[in-house]
Write a protein that holds these residues in place. Structure first.
Motif, PDB file in Angstrom:
ATOM      1  N   ALA A 384      -9.505  -0.652  67.893  1.00  0.00           N
ATOM      2  CA  ALA A 384     -10.383  -1.662  68.503  1.00  0.00           C
ATOM      3  C   ALA A 384      -9.957  -3.075  68.103  1.00  0.00           C
ATOM      4  O   ALA A 384      -9.867  -3.983  68.949  1.00  0.00           O
ATOM      5  N   ILE A 385      -9.672  -3.269  66.829  1.00  0.00           N
ATOM      6  CA  ILE A 385      -9.280  -4.596  66.347  1.00  0.00           C
ATOM      7  C   ILE A 385      -7.937  -5.013  66.948  1.00  0.00           C
ATOM      8  O   ILE A 385      -7.737  -6.174  67.322  1.00  0.00           O
ATOM      9  N   SER A 386      -7.012  -4.061  67.061  1.00  0.00           N
ATOM     10  CA  SER A 386      -5.684  -4.396  67.589  1.00  0.00           C
ATOM     11  C   SER A 386      -5.764  -4.812  69.056  1.00  0.00           C
ATOM     12  O   SER A 386      -5.109  -5.782  69.469  1.00  0.00           O
ATOM     13  N   PHE A 387      -6.549  -4.097  69.851  1.00  0.00           N
ATOM     14  CA  PHE A 387      -6.669  -4.475  71.260  1.00  0.00           C
ATOM     15  C   PHE A 387      -7.425  -5.788  71.430  1.00  0.00           C
ATOM     16  O   PHE A 387      -7.158  -6.546  72.365  1.00  0.00           O
ATOM     17  N   PHE A 388      -8.364  -6.057  70.539  1.00  0.00           N
ATOM     18  CA  PHE A 388      -9.032  -7.355  70.586  1.00  0.00           C
ATOM     19  C   PHE A 388      -8.028  -8.468  70.287  1.00  0.00           C
ATOM     20  O   PHE A 388      -8.087  -9.549  70.898  1.00  0.00           O
ATOM     21  N   SER A 389      -7.089  -8.205  69.361  1.00  0.00           N
ATOM     22  CA  SER A 389      -6.047  -9.182  69.044  1.00  0.00           C
ATOM     23  C   SER A 389      -5.187  -9.480  70.269  1.00  0.00           C
ATOM     24  O   SER A 389      -4.839 -10.635  70.534  1.00  0.00           O
ATOM     25  N   VAL A 390      -4.854  -8.426  71.017  1.00  0.00           N
ATOM     26  CA  VAL A 390      -4.060  -8.605  72.241  1.00  0.00           C
ATOM     27  C   VAL A 390      -4.833  -9.448  73.251  1.00  0.00           C
ATOM     28  O   VAL A 390      -4.300 -10.391  73.850  1.00  0.00           O
ATOM     29  N   PHE A 391      -6.099  -9.074  73.448  1.00  0.00           N
ATOM     30  CA  PHE A 391      -6.941  -9.816  74.395  1.00  0.00           C
ATOM     31  C   PHE A 391      -7.039 -11.290  74.011  1.00  0.00           C
ATOM     32  O   PHE A 391      -6.873 -12.182  74.853  1.00  0.00           O
ATOM     33  N   LEU A 392      -7.299 -11.545  72.719  1.00  0.00           N
ATOM     34  CA  LEU A 392      -7.498 -12.919  72.267  1.00  0.00           C
ATOM     35  C   LEU A 392      -6.225 -13.740  72.445  1.00  0.00           C
ATOM     36  O   LEU A 392      -6.277 -14.887  72.909  1.00  0.00           O
ATOM     37  N   TYR A 393      -5.077 -13.172  72.093  1.00  0.00           N
ATOM     38  CA  TYR A 393      -3.794 -13.874  72.258  1.00  0.00           C
ATOM     39  C   TYR A 393      -3.574 -14.227  73.727  1.00  0.00           C
ATOM     40  O   TYR A 393      -3.226 -15.372  74.064  1.00  0.00           O
ATOM     41  N   ARG A 394      -3.754 -13.233  74.597  1.00  0.00           N
ATOM     42  CA  ARG A 394      -3.496 -13.463  76.016  1.00  0.00           C
ATOM     43  C   ARG A 394      -4.466 -14.480  76.606  1.00  0.00           C
ATOM     44  O   ARG A 394      -4.091 -15.319  77.430  1.00  0.00           O
ATOM     45  N   TYR A 395      -5.728 -14.386  76.189  1.00  0.00           N
ATOM     46  CA  TYR A 395      -6.716 -15.324  76.728  1.00  0.00           C
ATOM     47  C   TYR A 395      -6.385 -16.755  76.332  1.00  0.00           C
ATOM     48  O   TYR A 395      -6.389 -17.664  77.171  1.00  0.00           O
ATOM     49  N   ILE A 396      -6.066 -16.975  75.048  1.00  0.00           N
ATOM     50  CA  ILE A 396      -5.744 -18.325  74.570  1.00  0.00           C
ATOM     51  C   ILE A 396      -4.516 -18.867  75.295  1.00  0.00           C
ATOM     52  O   ILE A 396      -4.485 -20.019  75.730  1.00  0.00           O
ATOM     53  N   HIS A 397      -3.500 -18.003  75.456  1.00  0.00           N
ATOM     54  CA  HIS A 397      -2.267 -18.433  76.119  1.00  0.00           C
ATOM     55  C   HIS A 397      -2.506 -18.776  77.592  1.00  0.00           C
ATOM     56  O   HIS A 397      -2.093 -19.841  78.076  1.00  0.00           O
ATOM     57  N   ILE A 398      -3.173 -17.876  78.295  1.00  0.00           N
ATOM     58  CA  ILE A 398      -3.387 -18.081  79.728  1.00  0.00           C
ATOM     59  C   ILE A 398      -4.365 -19.233  79.977  1.00  0.00           C
ATOM     60  O   ILE A 398      -4.244 -19.962  80.971  1.00  0.00           O
ATOM     61  N   LYS A 399      -5.308 -19.417  79.070  1.00  0.00           N
ATOM     62  CA  LYS A 399      -6.217 -20.569  79.190  1.00  0.00           C
ATOM     63  C   LYS A 399      -5.432 -21.877  79.070  1.00  0.00           C
ATOM     64  O   LYS A 399      -5.687 -22.848  79.798  1.00  0.00           O
ATOM     65  N   LYS A 400      -4.442 -21.915  78.157  1.00  0.00           N
ATOM     66  CA  LYS A 400      -3.604 -23.112  78.006  1.00  0.00           C
ATOM     67  C   LYS A 400      -2.801 -23.388  79.272  1.00  0.00           C
ATOM     68  O   LYS A 400      -2.487 -24.544  79.582  1.00  0.00           O
TER      69      LYS A 400
END
Length: 468
Positions: A384-400
């Motif tokens: 669960a924590i690892s997939f949240f890490s993936v989601f958070l990275y992608r969200y921050i990047h794509i938001k930028k």
């Protein structure tokens, strides 16, 4: 609004076509739990997991390459398909010869059956994605039904009547995909579109430039999503892995349902990625997805224990405690996948790799640290924590990149509701009381999340007018 209607319409077509197959998958859960021991299912799950890992590696992820290049208007679709198919055929021959050579030396696992499944899965993936890319959504959906129903019927015959074990489980999957491939060959003109003389070495190189960066991503994704089962198998045993894998099939029903939508979202994202208001469009679609997956998750938690008692054999029942954690895994898998499609749309697949690698590192480190302390629960929490890490990275990047913006307050509130529903399941044994409390959580979500009402109304309107 046309693009929303097109997205929902395509999703509805895929849903109508996949409804029976998804129902069959749900029916097969008790079949597997009552006919395969926890150890047998643990080994079978390990085989299918390894196949999912090695297929993109040895085939250079040509399935994704064919799909993406077929969608390009500037490419010759027949040439793309013929190029990918010839390469896949050559690699398949080598794989089958290797499987035949290795099988006599490994008795614990059905190597030949596993090799056949590897080849069948790759050909089915290649052909089905090509059919989807050329706009034959209805054919794609029907093939999915044929695949699952043939596989399901043979599983019932092989496992319930003949007690065939792991080999029969794998053989049923192979025959299901072969049946679907035959349907593709009969119902579409793809045979006429195959000419091995159309193999284009320059095009093949371009496809490899696109697909090869996805290979390390595939390995990292495997580490992120399936290495937990490898560690459970190696450290705790096949029986524990069987329970973990079986119980995981329930929350992944949420992922399975959204995968229907993703089939149409993949095409829409490519079409709309460079539009002027793509940020608003992508953000709106994402908000709808968030609303739905949390609603599904709350619904499952409202009837969790009675559902487990009905569907699974006694040996698997104790795994119910894993389900709330695995629901989080499914939620973050879906949200990560949604954002991953945006990388595919832009052909910038490096971001996919970096984010997945981050999740893989987190997953392996946490799994190794926690599994010896709290067993299978440690593996689930790490996932669960690892997939949240993936989601958070992608969200921050794509938001930028200016392509998405989510409602953070709503996202947090939905997590709180899910936490309440999980806690009441852990603390209270009265199923009726649990149902009432979680139902209140669902009512609260509907009251604060207007998109649920919009979704229900739109789906009803579209389905009533769908023609397949």
């Amino acid at each position: 609004m046309n693009r929303y209607k097109k997205l929902i319409g395509n999703s509805a077509i895929f849903a109508v076509g996949n409804l029976g197959s998804k129902l069959m998958q749900f029916i097969l859960i008790p079949v597997y739990s009552y006919t395969l021991t926890t150890s047998q299912f643990g080994k079978a799950d390990f085989i299918t997991t390894i196949i999912g890992l090695v297929s993109p590696l040895i085939y250079l992820d040509m399935v994704d390459g064919v799909f993406r290049f077929t969608l390009d208007e500037s490419e010759d679709k027949k040439r793309v398909f013929s190029t990918g198919l010839l390469f896949t055929t050559i690699i398949s021959i080598i794989a089958l010869m290797t499987g035949l050579a290795v099988a006599p030396f490994i008795s614990k696992y059905p190597i030949l059956d596993a090799t056949l499944l590897l080849v069948a899965t790759t050909f089915f993936g290649l052909i089905s994605n090509y059919v989807r890319a050329i706009g034959r959504a209805g054919t794609f959906a029907v093939a999915g039904i044929i695949n699952t129903f043939v596989m399901g019927a043979l599983n019932i015959i092989f496992l319930v009547i003949f007690h065939g074990g792991i080999s029969s489980y794998l053989e049923a999957m192979v025959l299901g995909q072969i049946a679907a491939i035959i349907y593709f060959l009969i119902s579409t003109p793809i045979i006429k579109q195959i000419r091995f003389k159309w193999f284009d070495i320059k095009l093949f190189r371009e496809m490899c430039v696109y697909s090869i960066p996805l290979i390390p991503n595939t390995f990292a994704w495997w580490l992120n999503s399936a290495s937990d089962r490898f560690f459970i198998l190696m450290i705790i045993g096949a029986s524990a892995n069987g329970i973990y894998a079986m119980v995981n099939r329930l929350p992944t029903m949420v992922t399975t349902l959204t995968s229907i939508f993703f089939q149409s979202w993949q095409m829409t994202a490519i079409e709309e990625y460079d539009s002027k208001d793509s940020r608003e469009f992508i953000s709106n679609v994402f908000e709808y997805i968030i609303s739905l997956i949390f609603l599904f998750s709350l619904g499952m938690l409202s009837v969790l224990k009675p559902m487990i008692r009905i569907l699974l054999a006694t040996d698997y029942y104790g795994g119910w405690k894993l389900v709330p954690i695995m629901l989080l895994v499914s939620i973050y898998t879906i949200t990560s996948g949604f954002l991953g499609v945006l990388y595919t749309a832009s052909k910038h697949t490096v971001g996919v790799f970096y984010s997945t690698l981050l999740g893989a590192i987190v997953n392996v480190l946490l799994t190794v640290s926690l599994i010896g302390w709290i067993g299978v629960y440690g593996a689930a929490i790490a996932n669960a924590i690892s997939f949240f890490s993936v989601f958070l990275y992608r969200y921050i990047h794509i938001k930028k990149l200016g392509k998405i913006q989510i409602n953070v307050i709503k996202f947090v509130l939905l997590h709180i509701l899910l936490a309440i529903a999980a806690a009441i399941n852990y603390e209270v044994n009265n199923s009726a009381f649990v149902f009432i409390v979680v139902l209140i959580c669902i009512i609260i979500q509907i009251s604060i999340d207007r998109r649920i009402k919009v979704i229900i109304l739109d789906i009803v309107k579209v389905i009533s007018g769908v023609r397949v």
